[in-house]
Design a protein around this motif. Structure first.
Motif, mmCIF file in Angstrom:
data_model
loop_
_atom_site.group_PDB
_atom_site.id
_atom_site.type_symbol
_atom_site.label_atom_id
_atom_site.label_comp_id
_atom_site.label_asym_id
_atom_site.label_seq_id
_atom_site.Cartn_x
_atom_site.Cartn_y
_atom_site.Cartn_z
ATOM 1 N N LEU A 241 0.820 -1.204 0.000
ATOM 2 C CA LEU A 241 0.000 0.000 0.000
ATOM 3 C C LEU A 241 0.864 1.269 0.000
ATOM 4 O O LEU A 241 1.732 1.429 0.856
ATOM 5 C CB LEU A 241 -0.892 0.038 1.246
ATOM 6 C CG LEU A 241 -2.224 -0.700 1.199
ATOM 7 C CD1 LEU A 241 -2.934 -0.554 2.536
ATOM 8 C CD2 LEU A 241 -3.076 -0.157 0.069
ATOM 9 N N ASP A 242 0.592 2.146 -0.939
ATOM 10 C CA ASP A 242 1.300 3.420 -0.959
ATOM 11 C C ASP A 242 0.841 4.310 0.180
ATOM 12 O O ASP A 242 1.584 5.098 0.727
ATOM 13 C CB ASP A 242 1.021 4.146 -2.287
ATOM 14 C CG ASP A 242 1.820 3.531 -3.427
ATOM 15 O OD1 ASP A 242 2.871 2.907 -3.129
ATOM 16 O OD2 ASP A 242 1.401 3.659 -4.586
ATOM 17 N N ASP A 243 -0.420 4.161 0.497
ATOM 18 C CA ASP A 243 -1.054 5.107 1.412
ATOM 19 C C ASP A 243 -1.752 4.315 2.516
ATOM 20 O O ASP A 243 -2.973 4.207 2.530
ATOM 21 C CB ASP A 243 -2.071 5.933 0.597
ATOM 22 C CG ASP A 243 -2.666 7.042 1.436
ATOM 23 O OD1 ASP A 243 -2.034 7.439 2.440
ATOM 24 O OD2 ASP A 243 -3.769 7.495 1.092
ATOM 25 N N PRO A 244 -0.976 3.733 3.432
ATOM 26 C CA PRO A 244 -1.582 2.879 4.461
ATOM 27 C C PRO A 244 -2.508 3.700 5.361
ATOM 28 O O PRO A 244 -2.284 4.892 5.564
ATOM 29 C CB PRO A 244 -0.380 2.361 5.241
ATOM 30 C CG PRO A 244 0.693 3.366 5.015
ATOM 31 C CD PRO A 244 0.464 3.937 3.655
ATOM 32 N N PRO A 245 -3.536 3.071 5.902
ATOM 33 C CA PRO A 245 -4.440 3.810 6.794
ATOM 34 C C PRO A 245 -3.720 4.228 8.066
ATOM 35 O O PRO A 245 -2.737 3.605 8.463
ATOM 36 C CB PRO A 245 -5.548 2.798 7.084
ATOM 37 C CG PRO A 245 -5.005 1.470 6.732
ATOM 38 C CD PRO A 245 -3.947 1.679 5.709
#
Lengths: 462, 462
Positions: free
Chosen positions: A363-367
């Protein structure tokens, strides 16, 4: 004119229920319950096999829409869903449409002065392990009004019509917003004073026994967990917080999120859902991620009918993690407001972290807080187990459920993004009691949080 | 780790807000407010005329569906609605579809230590008297995002984005379920500490002043009334009930009613709504009863744009009556669970009696308690006034609002039908605080009940 003091009556009875629940929670020797469940598994003939869609019986794809429907028009259908938001591209996906409210009910009764709960060794075709511990009644409206043409739902009479007992909790609660269009079930706990007929698939368990089973992987099913989350109980042996209502700021925060996530959700033909393609035996996203739709054949000896076929949804494994902390007035939990496509009312309170993890390691943009909960040292992990989602609709879907205690490195309150907020556990429980505010993953975590006991090194105050 | 005591903070602040509201309620000299409103009416150029549908500008009937829509696709549309319930014939009718959440907000501020509320002399084309007292902000999303191309919404900045003040109440509340499809507005009260720019259409009023105006016919508009109902205040000078949560039995009763009234609601083409026929200047039910749709032309000097045309709904006059009684723990109110076609969540808590009365004097099957409230002696009538429904969507629609104290002849609790239930006023107010549980007619009656003062012979305990 009657001068009944409703408030005094209520407080008396809530206190008494809480005390009796706490007593039941202290008796936590599971004894032979796992063996009984294993024995039930052996006793039940049960075989589940994936089949191509063409071998579904009485289920078919509608010619025009491509929706997957039952020929009675009952049960549920798999359709398409379009979510339209201002300033964002449309999102489309398959969704289960099941516009009827089922009952998930646990029957309670005192034996030797201790509350016990009638739990069922319940087979569901999509369950990991097939049999899990379910509530007394777990029935769609089609079930208990006998659209199945099978036998009636056992013990349903304690939950419908003129009831034989006292209702402890009763609210409409949502199910997975990524897979269901506004689906809700009625979650009930009813206490009876009458003798109850026995049946080998059912056993009376104390709350403590259920709590110990909840610590194991894939043993207590989703339907049981969501009902347990509604019990007025803060935890195995902790102090009971005063009944409090959420403050104006928390209610306003949730209202703001609902307004911010305003969108138009419309049903659409399944055949026109871009990104998914239909093969012989599944409808699958072109990336292999996201939901897929498949079909199974079931032969079972202890369910309403003995042979049937049905569609199921499959989904990648996910993570649902709740970060908690102890404060002077009790436990606080960090929740987020989450808008999922099928959520009945736009946004519900969700775990601190809720995401799909399988295949998403890049994921590039993890939560937010994903790394925090995944890298927590063992002494900060209060709960960790794999738990299954509804085996009547999902094919071997499970999530890792984690409860993690915040450490000193955790972001300060003023540094949290607007999507997250600390609530007291009492506030979160009150949101649950009204129904429709807390999503099913968060409710599972509340049931797990309530199951913690001092023996696990967890106390309920700072 | 932060150890903030959320609960203690909350309780402190709720108590303080309640005390300050009670102080503001005691100052009830209306002074020149009626004259100011009359003066605003004279100052505003305003003319509303009914027109044939063909003279609507930018509104038209869609060729296929016959739906009445705006050419931007914004604002709202008049469509058809079908309600399907098991075992009952389908019900179809016209309905307003407005899938966006507006803001109804009242700005509060202390002057000389007393809370005041910024109220607006608000023109709406359908209002009886055209100008009524509205909240500070009364804006659809289209309004405040300027789809009108008019000027921006005055004072909106106190309610959106990074706010200048403290939120006292904030929840999504429903509007008329007989006319709107799941419509909700955000009801807010925000207190500011900053200087606020003055404007001749707005005045700072005490809560007591607003309460006195609420005793008059058609003066405080629906939007103001619903926001007022959310204030944590039991009445002009009464004791404040402890913050209580509804008991399990009340929550279960509401859940049961929602399940019992389960139905499928679908939009349908307006042209296919049986029973209504479209003429040049109205869409009217063949009996002359029920809703009708008409069109108006508006020329106004003090609104966002100065000339426009729009559809409005008309409806027969109705009655909304709340039966109350005094018990040891405070006021109790008799509510019913009412399922209306457009209700967002199936059933909401409604007044004891809510019905259309105009042209219905010959009802074969009058609703429960209708005769009781209509024949109540004057000393039992605590409140009686005509109040208008939303003048932006309804053409001169009003209802008689009554609050009646139960007498000894009133049915005993055990003789009530399952559709009705006594709640404490505190419980009803908590249902309001969560949003989505109490219908707009009941909320108006709560605002009226809160406006009663000891000078009117009303005390808050038995």
């Amino acid at each position: 004119m009657a001068q009944t003091s409703l408030r005094v009556e209520r407080e008396h009875s809530v206190d008494r229920v809480v005390r009796r629940l706490a007593e039941s929670a202290r008796l936590d020797d599971v004894g032979d319950v796992p063996e009984w469940l294993a024995e039930r598994r052996r006793a039940g003939t049960c075989e589940v096999r994936r089949i191509p869609f063409t071998r579904l019986h009485r289920w078919s794809f509608e010619p025009d829409s491509g929706n997957l429907v039952h020929d009675t028009g009952k049960f549920f259908s798999v359709e398409g869903l379009r979510v339209r938001r201002e300033g964002a591209p449309d999102w489309v996906q398959p969704i289960i449409n099941q516009p009827e409210t089922g009952i998930l009910g646990i029957l309670a009764k005192e034996f030797d002065g201790v509350l016990h709960f009638l739990m069922q060794a319940k087979m569901e075709p999509g369950n990991i392990g097939l049999f899990q511990l379910g509530p007394t009644v777990q029935a769609t409206r089609s079930n208990y009004t006998k659209v199945h043409q099978g036998r009636g739902t056992r013990y349903i009479e304690y939950f419908t019509g003129p009831r034989r007992g006292r209702v402890l909790t009763d609210a409409l609660q949502s199910e997975q917003g990524d897979s269901f269009l506004g689906k809700r079930n009625r979650n009930m706990v009813v206490e009876t004073m009458h003798d109850v007929e026995e049946h080998p698939d059912y056993r009376w368990l104390t709350l403590g026994q259920i709590h110990r089973l909840l610590a194991m992987d894939n043993l207590v099913n989703m339907d049981a967990r969501t009902v347990l989350s509604s019990l007025p109980l803060p935890g195995g042996a902790g102090p009971v917080p005063a009944a409090t209502q959420p403050d104006a700021a928390s209610l306003s925060w949730l209202t703001e999120l609902k307004t911010r996530h305003e969108r138009t959700v419309t049903r659409m033909p399944l055949s026109r859902v871009d990104g998914w393609r239909r093969c012989d035996d599944e409808i699958v996203h072109t990336t292999g991620r996201h939901l897929s739709v498949l079909a199974v054949s079931v032969v079972a000896g202890n369910r309403e009918v003995t042979h049937w076929t049905q569609p199921l949804l499959a989904a990648p494994q996910g993570l649902a993690a709740l970060v908690v902390r102890r404060a002077a007035d009790g436990v606080q939990v960090l929740v987020q407001g989450l808008a999922q496509p099928g959520t009945f009312d736009t946004v519900e309170l969700a775990p601190t972290v809720q995401c799909v993890t399988e295949g998403y390691t890049d994921l590039d943009d993890p939560p937010p807080f994903l790394q925090h909960v995944l890298s927590a040292p063992p002494e900060r992990i209060l709960y960790s187990a794999l738990q299954s989602e509804e085996g009547g609709r999902f094919h071997q879907r499970d999530n890792l459920y984690l409860i993690v205690e915040a450490d000193d490195a955790f972001p300060r309150d003023e540094d949290l993004s607007h999507s997250h907020r600390w609530l007291t556990l009492g506030h979160l429980k009150q949101f649950i009691s009204f129904g429709g505010h807390v999503n099913v993953e968060a409710r599972t975590l509340v049931a797990c949080l309530q199951s913690l006991s001092p023996e696990q090194g967890w106390t309920w105050t700072a």
